[in-house]
Structures are given as structure tokens and as C-alpha cells.
Design an enzyme around this catalytic site. Structure first.
Site, PDB file in Angstrom:
ATOM      1  N   ARG A 299      13.186 -81.079  65.894  1.00 40.56           N
ATOM      2  CA  ARG A 299      12.193 -81.150  64.818  1.00 40.56           C
ATOM      3  C   ARG A 299      10.786 -81.292  65.402  1.00 40.56           C
ATOM      4  NH1 ARG A 299      16.426 -84.767  63.338  1.00 40.56           N
ATOM      5  NH2 ARG A 299      17.544 -84.148  61.433  1.00 40.56           N
TER       6      ARG A 299
ATOM      7  N   LYS B  69      15.440 -88.774  63.343  1.00 38.74           N
ATOM      8  CA  LYS B  69      15.084 -89.496  62.125  1.00 38.74           C
ATOM      9  C   LYS B  69      15.681 -90.902  62.148  1.00 38.74           C
ATOM     10  CE  LYS B  69      14.432 -85.711  58.814  1.00 38.74           C
ATOM     11  NZ  LYS B  69      14.914 -85.130  57.532  1.00 38.74           N
TER      12      LYS B  69
ATOM     13  N   HIS C 139       9.817 -75.575  61.635  1.00 42.01           N
ATOM     14  CA  HIS C 139      11.181 -75.627  61.110  1.00 42.01           C
ATOM     15  C   HIS C 139      11.837 -74.242  61.114  1.00 42.01           C
ATOM     16  CE1 HIS C 139      13.411 -79.083  59.783  1.00 42.01           C
ATOM     17  NE2 HIS C 139      14.060 -78.350  58.907  1.00 42.01           N
TER      18      HIS C 139
ATOM     19  N   ARG D  96      13.578 -74.041  64.263  1.00 38.48           N
ATOM     20  CA  ARG D  96      14.815 -74.836  64.198  1.00 38.48           C
ATOM     21  C   ARG D  96      15.905 -74.031  63.490  1.00 38.48           C
ATOM     22  NH1 ARG D  96      16.854 -80.201  64.303  1.00 38.48           N
ATOM     23  NH2 ARG D  96      17.744 -80.978  62.352  1.00 38.48           N
TER      24      ARG D  96
ATOM     25  N   HIS E 115      22.050 -83.612  62.428  1.00 39.03           N
ATOM     26  CA  HIS E 115      22.337 -83.772  61.007  1.00 39.03           C
ATOM     27  C   HIS E 115      23.338 -84.905  60.794  1.00 39.03           C
ATOM     28  CE1 HIS E 115      21.127 -79.368  59.902  1.00 39.03           C
ATOM     29  NE2 HIS E 115      20.100 -80.187  59.914  1.00 39.03           N
TER      30      HIS E 115
ATOM     31  N   TYR F 294      23.391 -72.692  57.108  1.00 44.55           N
ATOM     32  CA  TYR F 294      23.207 -71.629  58.089  1.00 44.55           C
ATOM     33  C   TYR F 294      24.377 -70.655  58.115  1.00 44.55           C
ATOM     34  CZ  TYR F 294      19.518 -74.732  59.605  1.00 44.55           C
ATOM     35  OH  TYR F 294      18.403 -75.548  59.625  1.00 44.55           O
TER      36      TYR F 294
END
Length: 297
Positions: A150, A174, A243, A246, A269, A278
Site C-alpha cells: 500500500r 494496517k 492502488h 497494487r 488482507h 481479483y
């Protein structure tokens, strides 16, 4: 003030990124302003807000032209805020429990084709400018594409996070969740070449891996400008953000046979649901390949 207490909570206890912190603060300020205008009061207690008022806010945003996804993001902020108030026993029940979010259309992620990334990162001097900043910018694009990290993760990357010997990068994701992302020999050589130039041209360094000429860390808008500039060279995509790179990483991995669970771990994730989007992208690619290759397609 309730909002200030909540913001301090997500910043210092939850460890949310500065970008998320600013988004939450903006959303809550907008909601507070709406509530004050509706009530006509000089001061309003947000712990007294009911679901009817929140639904009015949703309607006002939709009528003003906000997209459903934008509205839902702001509602997610409100949900976190009122969940916090419940935990602090300021309120007994969240007004968000009776609020239904607007339905959004699922849009497939934007991504660049593998040949477009190859054209960009072929080493041509016509793509990237000369000097340290040109070398750094190429390294930024290479890192986004090869590691799938990210924006905040790239900016926060430190010299000590990059292990050239083990060929791994320690990524701080995150909510301070860490993960190791492996890389191959090509990226190792690219890192070494970048560091050779950086250490010569930027004698005073702050410890971050990617630096401005002053030796200070990068900031989000600078990286956005870099990414937009170089995506524009090889693609006509309307969306040109970090992004997108990514998404490009994830799509390339799945198109070349990577397992979904592995891609999930590499992206950081928390669940497969976020990664599964995806698979729709790669299925579209399979359809295109089939139509191009099969004589009776």
C-alpha cells in the site's frame, strides 16, 4: 468532546494510519455540521442522535451527488464512532443498528497489463528522468508492482525493514499488523542500485528507505504525482493511483497461477473476501485470451 476522544482512541490505541485519521475526522466534522444545521442548536450532543437523523444525512448526501460508495465510507466512520461510544458506555445502543447503507455497484479493480509494466520498467532513459529522483521514482514503481504494498506501507518503509540477504521486506500494514513479503533477484539488484545512488546523493538520511533529496521521508501527494506521471506514459487508464499498482500486482500473480490464499497473505488482507475481487478480473482476462486464441471462439 466526544469526537476528539474517539480520534485520540483510533490514533493512539488502535494505531490507525494518518490518512485514515484525517478521513475519520473529516467525516465526523461533516456529520456534526449537518446535525447542528438540522437542529438549529449552537452545540449538539452527538450521543443523542437517532437513526432518523442519520438517514436524513444519507439522503442529503445522495441528493448532493455523492456516490453510494462515498456515502458508505462515511457511514463506516459513523459506525466506528458509535461502536466506540457503546464500549465507553456513553450510549446503550448505536443508532447505526437501524440504518441501511445504500447499495453500491461492484466495480472491477483497474490494473495495468503486464506488457505495459514491462515497457515502463524496461530501463529506458526516455521513461524516467535522470538523477537521484528519477532513480528513486523508478524504484517506487518497481516496488509497488513487485511487492503489491500500500501507499502508506511504502512511505513507512525503513532501511532496517529491507533484508537484501534474505530477500524479504518487513511491511508494517494496517493497524500495525506486520508481514514479510519475499522478493527475487531482480528486485534485489534494483534495490542495490537505488541504494548506491541514494547513499551518494543524499548524505543526510532519516532512516526511511525512500527519501526526498533533503533526506526526509516521502509524503502521500508526492507519491501520487509520481505514480500518475509514469502510468500516463504507458497507459490510458483514467484511474492512476498507487492502488492501481497494487491491483496490478494481485492480477499478475493470479494470472500466472498463484493461489488465492497466497495472494491474500502477500497483500495483507484480513479475509479472502477482499482478495476474491481479483478473481473476477482474471476471469475477464481469461475470456479475452480465449476469444483471441481459440479458432471457434
Amino acid at each position: 468532546m466526544l469526537i476528539d476522544r474517539f480520534l485520540q482512541y483510533i490514533k493512539y490505541e488502535k494505531g490507525y494510519s494518518s490518512h485514515t485519521f484525517v478521513s475519520y475526522r473529516t467525516d465526523l466534522s461533516q456529520f456534526e455540521k449537518f446535525v447542528m444545521e438540522r437542529s438549529g442548536a449552537k452545540e449538539i450532543a452527538l450521543d443523542k442522535v437517532d437513526s432518523c437523523l442519520i438517514r436524513e444525512w444519507i439522503v442529503s448526501m445522495m441528493e448532493a451527488g455523492s456516490s453510494a460508495s462515498s456515502v458508505n465510507r462515511k457511514l463506516s466512520t459513523l459506525k466506528s464512532f458509535y461502536t466506540y461510544l457503546c464500549k465507553q458506555e456513553v450510549i446503550e445502543k448505536s443508532p447505526m443498528s437501524q440504518v441501511v447503507s445504500p447499495k453500491t455497484k461492484k466495480r472491477l479493480p483497474h490494473f495495468l497489463r503486464e506488457e505495459e509494466m514491462s515497457d515502463m520498467l524496461s530501463g529506458s532513459s526516455e521513461v524516467f528522468s535522470e538523477g537521484y529522483e528519477g532513480v528513486r521514482d523508478e524504484m517506487i514503481m518497481e516496488t509497488f508492482y513487485t511487492l503489491g504494498i500500500r501507499l502508506s506501507e511504502l512511505i513507512g518503509l525503513k532501511d532496517t525493514d529491507v533484508d537484501l540477504q534474505a530477500q524479504t521486506v518487513l511491511v508494517n500494514g494496517k493497524r500495525n499488523k506486520q508481514r514479510y513479503v519475499p522478493f527475487g533477484e531482480p528486485l534485489k539488484q534494483a534495490f542495490q542500485a537505488y541504494l548506491s545512488v541514494r547513499n551518494k546523493e543524499v548524505p543526510e538520511r532519516s532512516g526511511f528507505f525512500f527519501l526526498r533529496p533533503s533526506g526526509e521521508a516521502l509524503y502521500p501527494m508526492l507519491v501520487y504525482r509520481v505514480v500518475r506521471k509514469y502510468i500516463s506514459v504507458v497507459s490510458s487508464l483514467s484511474k492512476r493511483s498507487p492502488h492501481v499498482l497494487r491491483h496490478t500486482f494481485a492480477t499478475a500473480m493470479l494470472n500466472n497461477g498463484a493461489e488465492l490464499e497466497a495472494v491474500k497473505e502477500l497483500l495483507g488482507h484480513s479475509s479472502l473476501a477482499a482478495t476474491e475481487v481479483y478473481t473476477h478480473t482474471t476471469f475477464e482476462q481469461l475470456q479475452k485470451n480465449y476469444k483471441l486464441a481459440h479458432p471457434r471462439a
